[in-house]
Design a protein around this motif. Sequence first.
Motif, PDB file in Angstrom:
ATOM      1  N   LEU A   1       0.838  -1.197   0.000  1.00 51.77           N
ATOM      2  CA  LEU A   1       0.000   0.000   0.000  1.00 51.77           C
ATOM      3  C   LEU A   1       0.877   1.253   0.000  1.00 51.77           C
ATOM      4  O   LEU A   1       0.578   2.233  -0.683  1.00 51.77           O
ATOM      5  CB  LEU A   1      -0.943   0.000   1.203  1.00 51.77           C
ATOM      6  N   ALA A   2       1.981   1.208   0.743  1.00 51.01           N
ATOM      7  CA  ALA A   2       2.918   2.334   0.752  1.00 51.01           C
ATOM      8  C   ALA A   2       3.572   2.512  -0.622  1.00 51.01           C
ATOM      9  O   ALA A   2       3.764   3.654  -1.082  1.00 51.01           O
ATOM     10  CB  ALA A   2       3.988   2.127   1.818  1.00 51.01           C
ATOM     11  N   VAL A   3       3.901   1.417  -1.291  1.00 47.05           N
ATOM     12  CA  VAL A   3       4.493   1.501  -2.629  1.00 47.05           C
ATOM     13  C   VAL A   3       3.483   2.092  -3.612  1.00 47.05           C
ATOM     14  O   VAL A   3       3.830   2.956  -4.434  1.00 47.05           O
ATOM     15  CB  VAL A   3       4.990   0.114  -3.105  1.00 47.05           C
ATOM     16  N   HIS A   4       2.232   1.664  -3.531  1.00 41.78           N
ATOM     17  CA  HIS A   4       1.195   2.231  -4.406  1.00 41.78           C
ATOM     18  C   HIS A   4       1.009   3.717  -4.133  1.00 41.78           C
ATOM     19  O   HIS A   4       0.860   4.514  -5.067  1.00 41.78           O
ATOM     20  CB  HIS A   4      -0.133   1.499  -4.223  1.00 41.78           C
ATOM     21  N   GLY A   5       1.008   4.093  -2.863  1.00 39.97           N
ATOM     22  CA  GLY A   5       0.860   5.505  -2.527  1.00 39.97           C
ATOM     23  C   GLY A   5       2.020   6.342  -3.045  1.00 39.97           C
ATOM     24  O   GLY A   5       1.819   7.430  -3.603  1.00 39.97           O
ATOM     25  N   PHE A   6       3.244   5.839  -2.873  1.00 42.49           N
ATOM     26  CA  PHE A   6       4.408   6.578  -3.360  1.00 42.49           C
ATOM     27  C   PHE A   6       4.413   6.660  -4.882  1.00 42.49           C
ATOM     28  O   PHE A   6       4.778   7.696  -5.447  1.00 42.49           O
ATOM     29  CB  PHE A   6       5.704   5.950  -2.858  1.00 42.49           C
ATOM     30  N   SER A   7       4.011   5.581  -5.543  1.00 46.40           N
ATOM     31  CA  SER A   7       3.970   5.592  -7.009  1.00 46.40           C
ATOM     32  C   SER A   7       2.960   6.608  -7.516  1.00 46.40           C
ATOM     33  O   SER A   7       3.231   7.353  -8.468  1.00 46.40           O
ATOM     34  CB  SER A   7       3.616   4.207  -7.535  1.00 46.40           C
ATOM     35  N   ALA A   8       1.789   6.664  -6.883  1.00 49.79           N
ATOM     36  CA  ALA A   8       0.779   7.644  -7.286  1.00 49.79           C
ATOM     37  C   ALA A   8       1.250   9.066  -6.964  1.00 49.79           C
ATOM     38  O   ALA A   8       0.988   9.998  -7.725  1.00 49.79           O
ATOM     39  CB  ALA A   8      -0.544   7.351  -6.593  1.00 49.79           C
ATOM     40  N   LEU A   9       1.946   9.232  -5.854  1.00 51.45           N
ATOM     41  CA  LEU A   9       2.492  10.543  -5.490  1.00 51.45           C
ATOM     42  C   LEU A   9       3.502  11.011  -6.528  1.00 51.45           C
ATOM     43  O   LEU A   9       3.466  12.166  -6.986  1.00 51.45           O
ATOM     44  CB  LEU A   9       3.142  10.480  -4.112  1.00 51.45           C
ATOM     45  N   ALA A  10       4.400  10.123  -6.930  1.00 54.54           N
ATOM     46  CA  ALA A  10       5.409  10.472  -7.935  1.00 54.54           C
ATOM     47  C   ALA A  10       4.766  10.756  -9.289  1.00 54.54           C
ATOM     48  O   ALA A  10       5.146  11.720  -9.972  1.00 54.54           O
ATOM     49  CB  ALA A  10       6.433   9.344  -8.064  1.00 54.54           C
TER      50      ALA A  10
ATOM     51  N   GLY B   1      -4.986   3.604 -10.046  1.00 53.29           N
ATOM     52  CA  GLY B   1      -5.664   2.626  -9.187  1.00 53.29           C
ATOM     53  C   GLY B   1      -6.531   1.661  -9.970  1.00 53.29           C
ATOM     54  O   GLY B   1      -6.530   0.453  -9.712  1.00 53.29           O
ATOM     55  N   ILE B   2      -7.278   2.165 -10.943  1.00 53.49           N
ATOM     56  CA  ILE B   2      -8.125   1.290 -11.764  1.00 53.49           C
ATOM     57  C   ILE B   2      -7.266   0.341 -12.587  1.00 53.49           C
ATOM     58  O   ILE B   2      -7.603  -0.838 -12.751  1.00 53.49           O
ATOM     59  CB  ILE B   2      -9.068   2.130 -12.642  1.00 53.49           C
ATOM     60  N   THR B   3      -6.131   0.833 -13.084  1.00 52.74           N
ATOM     61  CA  THR B   3      -5.224  -0.028 -13.848  1.00 52.74           C
ATOM     62  C   THR B   3      -4.671  -1.152 -12.975  1.00 52.74           C
ATOM     63  O   THR B   3      -4.652  -2.320 -13.394  1.00 52.74           O
ATOM     64  CB  THR B   3      -4.066   0.805 -14.433  1.00 52.74           C
ATOM     65  N   VAL B   4      -4.235  -0.814 -11.763  1.00 50.16           N
ATOM     66  CA  VAL B   4      -3.687  -1.828 -10.856  1.00 50.16           C
ATOM     67  C   VAL B   4      -4.773  -2.841 -10.467  1.00 50.16           C
ATOM     68  O   VAL B   4      -4.523  -4.052 -10.438  1.00 50.16           O
ATOM     69  CB  VAL B   4      -3.068  -1.162  -9.614  1.00 50.16           C
ATOM     70  N   LEU B   5      -5.978  -2.367 -10.192  1.00 48.25           N
ATOM     71  CA  LEU B   5      -7.071  -3.281  -9.839  1.00 48.25           C
ATOM     72  C   LEU B   5      -7.460  -4.181 -11.011  1.00 48.25           C
ATOM     73  O   LEU B   5      -7.740  -5.362 -10.818  1.00 48.25           O
ATOM     74  CB  LEU B   5      -8.285  -2.491  -9.355  1.00 48.25           C
ATOM     75  N   THR B   6      -7.444  -3.621 -12.213  1.00 47.44           N
ATOM     76  CA  THR B   6      -7.765  -4.427 -13.393  1.00 47.44           C
ATOM     77  C   THR B   6      -6.707  -5.495 -13.636  1.00 47.44           C
ATOM     78  O   THR B   6      -7.041  -6.650 -13.928  1.00 47.44           O
ATOM     79  CB  THR B   6      -7.891  -3.515 -14.636  1.00 47.44           C
ATOM     80  N   ILE B   7      -5.448  -5.117 -13.499  1.00 46.97           N
ATOM     81  CA  ILE B   7      -4.373  -6.107 -13.668  1.00 46.97           C
ATOM     82  C   ILE B   7      -4.477  -7.181 -12.594  1.00 46.97           C
ATOM     83  O   ILE B   7      -4.296  -8.371 -12.872  1.00 46.97           O
ATOM     84  CB  ILE B   7      -2.997  -5.413 -13.660  1.00 46.97           C
ATOM     85  N   GLY B   8      -4.768  -6.791 -11.358  1.00 49.80           N
ATOM     86  CA  GLY B   8      -4.943  -7.768 -10.285  1.00 49.80           C
ATOM     87  C   GLY B   8      -6.115  -8.691 -10.537  1.00 49.80           C
ATOM     88  O   GLY B   8      -6.056  -9.882 -10.239  1.00 49.80           O
ATOM     89  N   PHE B   9      -7.184  -8.151 -11.101  1.00 50.53           N
ATOM     90  CA  PHE B   9      -8.348  -8.980 -11.410  1.00 50.53           C
ATOM     91  C   PHE B   9      -8.042  -9.961 -12.532  1.00 50.53           C
ATOM     92  O   PHE B   9      -8.400 -11.141 -12.456  1.00 50.53           O
ATOM     93  CB  PHE B   9      -9.534  -8.091 -11.797  1.00 50.53           C
ATOM     94  N   LEU B  10      -7.362  -9.487 -13.558  1.00 48.97           N
ATOM     95  CA  LEU B  10      -7.087 -10.355 -14.706  1.00 48.97           C
ATOM     96  C   LEU B  10      -5.970 -11.358 -14.437  1.00 48.97           C
ATOM     97  O   LEU B  10      -6.027 -12.498 -14.895  1.00 48.97           O
ATOM     98  CB  LEU B  10      -6.730  -9.505 -15.925  1.00 48.97           C
ATOM     99  N   ALA B  11      -4.955 -10.968 -13.687  1.00 48.44           N
ATOM    100  CA  ALA B  11      -3.800 -11.843 -13.469  1.00 48.44           C
ATOM    101  C   ALA B  11      -3.989 -12.770 -12.278  1.00 48.44           C
ATOM    102  O   ALA B  11      -3.626 -13.942 -12.348  1.00 48.44           O
ATOM    103  CB  ALA B  11      -2.539 -11.014 -13.280  1.00 48.44           C
ATOM    104  N   ALA B  12      -4.532 -12.253 -11.193  1.00 48.55           N
ATOM    105  CA  ALA B  12      -4.600 -13.054  -9.968  1.00 48.55           C
ATOM    106  C   ALA B  12      -6.026 -13.402  -9.567  1.00 48.55           C
ATOM    107  O   ALA B  12      -6.239 -13.972  -8.509  1.00 48.55           O
ATOM    108  CB  ALA B  12      -3.915 -12.308  -8.828  1.00 48.55           C
ATOM    109  N   ASP B  13      -6.988 -13.031 -10.389  1.00 48.62           N
ATOM    110  CA  ASP B  13      -8.394 -13.315 -10.131  1.00 48.62           C
ATOM    111  C   ASP B  13      -8.838 -12.769  -8.767  1.00 48.62           C
ATOM    112  O   ASP B  13      -9.578 -13.409  -8.037  1.00 48.62           O
ATOM    113  CB  ASP B  13      -8.679 -14.816 -10.228  1.00 48.62           C
TER     114      ASP B  13
END
Length: 130
Positions: A54-63, A88-100
Motif C-alpha cells: 500500500l505504501a508503494v502504491h501511494g508513493f507511485s501515485a504521489l510520484a 488505481g483502476i489499472t492496478v485493480l484491473t491487472i490484479g483482477f485479470l492476473a490473480a483473479d
Amino acid sequence: MNSTKSIVRPPRIGSPLIAGVIFSIIWLAIGALLLSFLLYFSGMKENNLPQYSLAVHGFSALAGGFVSGKRSGAKGWYQGALLGLIYGITVLTIGFLAADSGLSAKSAMMLLAAVLAGAFGGMIGVNLKK
C-alpha cells in the motif's frame, strides 16, 4: 564538408497525464522489486507485505501526480487525482485479470490512497514549477 554534430533528443510525452502514468508505473516496478529483495534477503514476513505494498502504491501515485502536475502547470490537484484514479483502476484491473482478485475493502482503500496521494503529488508538482 559540414561537420556539425546533430543532437538526438528523446521524444517528449505531450500529455501530462500519460507522462504521470508512465512514471508511476516505473516507480511501481522499482518498489515491487525492492519489496521482493526485502522479502527474500531480510527477515520480513509475508504477513507485512500488504502494508508495504500500500505504501508503494501511494508513493507511485504521489510520484506520478508530481510529474503530471509539474508538466501541466495548472490544476495540479485535478491532474494528480485523475492520475491516481487511472493508476488505481489499472492496478485493480491487472490484479483482477492476473490473480483473479475481486473488489474488497482493501482494494477500495488502495484506490482511495492512490487518488489522494496523486492529488497531493499534483499540488506539489504545480507549486514547484518555475
